[in-house]
Design a protein around this motif. Structure first.
Motif, PDB file in Angstrom:
ATOM      1  N   ASP A 180      82.784  87.310  41.205  1.00 18.16           N
ATOM      2  CA  ASP A 180      83.310  87.304  42.764  1.00 18.16           C
ATOM      3  C   ASP A 180      82.409  88.061  43.683  1.00 18.16           C
ATOM      4  N   GLN A 181      81.793  89.209  43.090  1.00 18.34           N
ATOM      5  CA  GLN A 181      80.738  89.941  44.010  1.00 18.34           C
ATOM      6  C   GLN A 181      79.603  88.919  44.384  1.00 18.34           C
ATOM      7  N   ALA A 182      79.258  88.001  43.400  1.00 18.81           N
ATOM      8  CA  ALA A 182      78.199  87.224  43.437  1.00 18.81           C
ATOM      9  C   ALA A 182      78.434  86.218  44.606  1.00 18.81           C
ATOM     10  N   ALA A 183      79.494  85.736  44.633  1.00 20.80           N
ATOM     11  CA  ALA A 183      80.024  84.729  45.724  1.00 20.80           C
ATOM     12  C   ALA A 183      79.977  85.603  46.930  1.00 20.80           C
ATOM     13  N   MET A 184      80.594  86.887  47.185  1.00 21.57           N
ATOM     14  CA  MET A 184      80.218  87.633  48.199  1.00 21.57           C
ATOM     15  C   MET A 184      78.941  87.892  48.933  1.00 21.57           C
ATOM     16  N   GLN A 185      78.064  87.890  47.907  1.00 20.07           N
ATOM     17  CA  GLN A 185      76.460  88.567  48.185  1.00 20.07           C
ATOM     18  C   GLN A 185      75.954  87.318  48.977  1.00 20.07           C
ATOM     19  N   GLN A 186      76.464  86.115  48.972  1.00 22.31           N
ATOM     20  CA  GLN A 186      76.157  84.925  49.788  1.00 22.31           C
ATOM     21  C   GLN A 186      75.989  85.445  51.254  1.00 22.31           C
ATOM     22  N   ASP A 187      76.661  86.167  51.627  1.00 21.78           N
ATOM     23  CA  ASP A 187      76.619  86.683  53.154  1.00 21.78           C
ATOM     24  C   ASP A 187      75.812  88.067  53.198  1.00 21.78           C
ATOM     25  N   ALA A 190      76.435  91.757  51.311  1.00 22.28           N
ATOM     26  CA  ALA A 190      75.616  92.482  50.590  1.00 22.28           C
ATOM     27  C   ALA A 190      75.205  93.826  50.907  1.00 22.28           C
ATOM     28  N   VAL A 191      74.963  94.012  52.066  1.00 18.57           N
ATOM     29  CA  VAL A 191      74.355  95.407  52.443  1.00 18.57           C
ATOM     30  C   VAL A 191      75.547  96.639  52.472  1.00 18.57           C
ATOM     31  N   VAL A 192      76.565  96.011  52.631  1.00 17.71           N
ATOM     32  CA  VAL A 192      77.973  96.890  52.565  1.00 17.71           C
ATOM     33  C   VAL A 192      78.029  97.230  50.895  1.00 17.71           C
ATOM     34  N   GLU A 193      77.887  96.016  50.161  1.00 18.15           N
ATOM     35  CA  GLU A 193      78.352  96.399  48.706  1.00 18.15           C
ATOM     36  C   GLU A 193      77.178  97.309  48.202  1.00 18.15           C
ATOM     37  N   GLU A 194      75.733  97.113  48.678  1.00 16.01           N
ATOM     38  CA  GLU A 194      74.885  97.962  48.454  1.00 16.01           C
ATOM     39  C   GLU A 194      75.143  99.479  48.670  1.00 16.01           C
ATOM     40  N   ASP A 210      80.917  89.486  63.677  1.00 17.77           N
ATOM     41  CA  ASP A 210      79.604  90.253  63.332  1.00 17.77           C
ATOM     42  C   ASP A 210      79.683  91.507  62.538  1.00 17.77           C
ATOM     43  N   VAL A 211      81.082  91.969  62.136  1.00 22.06           N
ATOM     44  CA  VAL A 211      81.335  93.235  61.182  1.00 22.06           C
ATOM     45  C   VAL A 211      81.818  92.935  60.098  1.00 22.06           C
ATOM     46  N   VAL A 212      81.486  93.704  59.248  1.00 23.93           N
ATOM     47  CA  VAL A 212      81.976  93.669  57.793  1.00 23.93           C
ATOM     48  C   VAL A 212      83.535  94.667  57.961  1.00 23.93           C
ATOM     49  N   VAL A 213      84.373  94.245  57.273  1.00 27.04           N
ATOM     50  CA  VAL A 213      85.768  95.039  57.263  1.00 27.04           C
ATOM     51  C   VAL A 213      85.988  95.353  55.787  1.00 27.04           C
ATOM     52  N   ILE A 214      86.234  96.484  55.399  1.00 29.50           N
ATOM     53  CA  ILE A 214      86.426  96.850  54.076  1.00 29.50           C
ATOM     54  C   ILE A 214      87.590  97.527  54.083  1.00 29.50           C
ATOM     55  N   GLU A 215      88.780  97.253  53.026  1.00 30.03           N
ATOM     56  CA  GLU A 215      89.787  97.990  52.833  1.00 30.03           C
ATOM     57  C   GLU A 215      89.563  98.715  51.382  1.00 30.03           C
ATOM     58  N   ARG A 216      89.925  99.895  51.218  1.00 31.69           N
ATOM     59  CA  ARG A 216      89.556 100.472  49.942  1.00 31.69           C
ATOM     60  C   ARG A 216      90.323 101.721  49.751  1.00 31.69           C
ATOM     61  N   THR A 217      90.196 102.231  48.409  1.00 30.19           N
ATOM     62  CA  THR A 217      90.844 103.527  48.274  1.00 30.19           C
ATOM     63  C   THR A 217      89.648 104.292  47.646  1.00 30.19           C
ATOM     64  N   ASP A 218      89.413 105.365  47.973  1.00 30.87           N
ATOM     65  CA  ASP A 218      88.246 106.413  47.433  1.00 30.87           C
ATOM     66  C   ASP A 218      88.969 107.272  46.627  1.00 30.87           C
ATOM     67  N   GLU A 219      88.626 107.103  45.221  1.00 30.99           N
ATOM     68  CA  GLU A 219      89.115 108.049  44.382  1.00 30.99           C
ATOM     69  C   GLU A 219      87.912 108.936  43.760  1.00 30.99           C
ATOM     70  N   GLU A 232      78.990  97.754  61.150  1.00 27.92           N
ATOM     71  CA  GLU A 232      77.898  96.633  61.786  1.00 27.92           C
ATOM     72  C   GLU A 232      76.500  96.782  61.114  1.00 27.92           C
ATOM     73  N   VAL A 233      76.096  95.711  60.744  1.00 28.39           N
ATOM     74  CA  VAL A 233      74.774  95.843  59.748  1.00 28.39           C
ATOM     75  C   VAL A 233      73.662  94.945  60.770  1.00 28.39           C
ATOM     76  N   GLU A 234      72.724  95.653  60.710  1.00 25.29           N
ATOM     77  CA  GLU A 234      71.301  94.872  61.377  1.00 25.29           C
ATOM     78  C   GLU A 234      70.228  94.839  60.214  1.00 25.29           C
ATOM     79  N   GLY A 235      70.034  93.482  59.875  1.00 27.84           N
ATOM     80  CA  GLY A 235      68.930  93.157  58.911  1.00 27.84           C
ATOM     81  C   GLY A 235      69.624  93.804  57.668  1.00 27.84           C
ATOM     82  N   ASP A 236      68.989  94.826  56.885  1.00 28.59           N
ATOM     83  CA  ASP A 236      69.162  95.343  55.659  1.00 28.59           C
ATOM     84  C   ASP A 236      69.737  96.769  56.024  1.00 28.59           C
ATOM     85  N   LYS A 237      70.200  97.147  56.894  1.00 33.93           N
ATOM     86  CA  LYS A 237      70.661  98.417  57.174  1.00 33.93           C
ATOM     87  C   LYS A 237      71.955  98.454  57.949  1.00 33.93           C
ATOM     88  N   VAL A 238      72.812  99.611  57.762  1.00 33.83           N
ATOM     89  CA  VAL A 238      73.929  99.560  58.433  1.00 33.83           C
ATOM     90  C   VAL A 238      73.636 100.244  59.668  1.00 33.83           C
TER      91      VAL A 238
END
Length: 180
Positions: free
Chosen positions: A44-51, A55-59, A122-131, A148-154
């Motif tokens: 699933d992550q590989a499919a998401m990294q097409q964007d 990918a920057v957010v996942e990194e 143009d934004v990445v939205v992430i819903e999570r639980t931090d444990e 908000e991501v510009e190139g390879d940076k947040v």
């Protein structure tokens, strides 16, 4: 479970192709090993990294999970902004790095459990639980991040969570941020 993974994000305005499933713990079939869940999550992550923005957010998430505090700072633009919405924003890569390293000093373990991640415009939205385990105290807190991501940076990371719930989850009696 499928309704939550496919239709709920559509109702929220997220493309079903740009939404990852709930965390492996939420989606693993009964009796599946963590290796099975990890393999399924990797597909699933590989499919998401097409964007590239996702990918920057996942990194960034990986850097948090691996407690690579300096790398978290490096993943911001030079003039990046980290804004917990109930506090004043932190502006600039170095001040952000200092804040993250300072917070990281007390974190023994941390996992950002991703429930949903996707793009809205143009934004990445992430819903999570931090444990986490912070200075011996185990806690968790639900969070929504808008990045908000510009190139390879947040360039901007806005965080929405209940500050009092975080302070309690950290096992603190007072906020660690003097501006709070």
């Amino acid at each position: 479970m499928k309704f939550r993974k496919i239709f709920l994000p559509v109702l929220m305005g997220l493309s079903p192709l740009a939404v990852s499933p709930a965390s492996a713990a939420d989606t693993a079939p009964e009796g599946a090993t963590s290796e099975d869940s990890h393999h399924e999550m990797n597909k699933d992550q590989a499919a998401m990294q097409q964007d590239p923005k996702i990918a920057v957010v996942e990194e960034m998430i990986t850097a948090w999970n691996e407690k690579q505090w300096s790398k978290v700072g490096d993943l911001f633009t030079e003039d990046g902004v980290l804004h917990s919405m109930m506090l004043d924003p932190i502006v600039g890569r170095e001040p952000i790095r200092e804040r993250i390293i300072g917070l990281g000093e007390g974190i023994e373990e941390i996992t950002l459990h991703i429930h949903n991640i996707g793009r809205i415009g143009d934004v990445v939205v992430i819903e999570r639980t931090d444990e986490f385990i912070y200075k011996g105290h185990k806690g968790k807190v639900p969070v929504v991040g808008i990045l908000e991501v510009e190139g390879d940076k947040v360039s901007v990371w806005r965080e929405y969570y209940d500050r009092a719930e975080l302070i309690e989850a950290l096992g603190l009696t007072a906020d660690f941020d003097p501006s709070a």
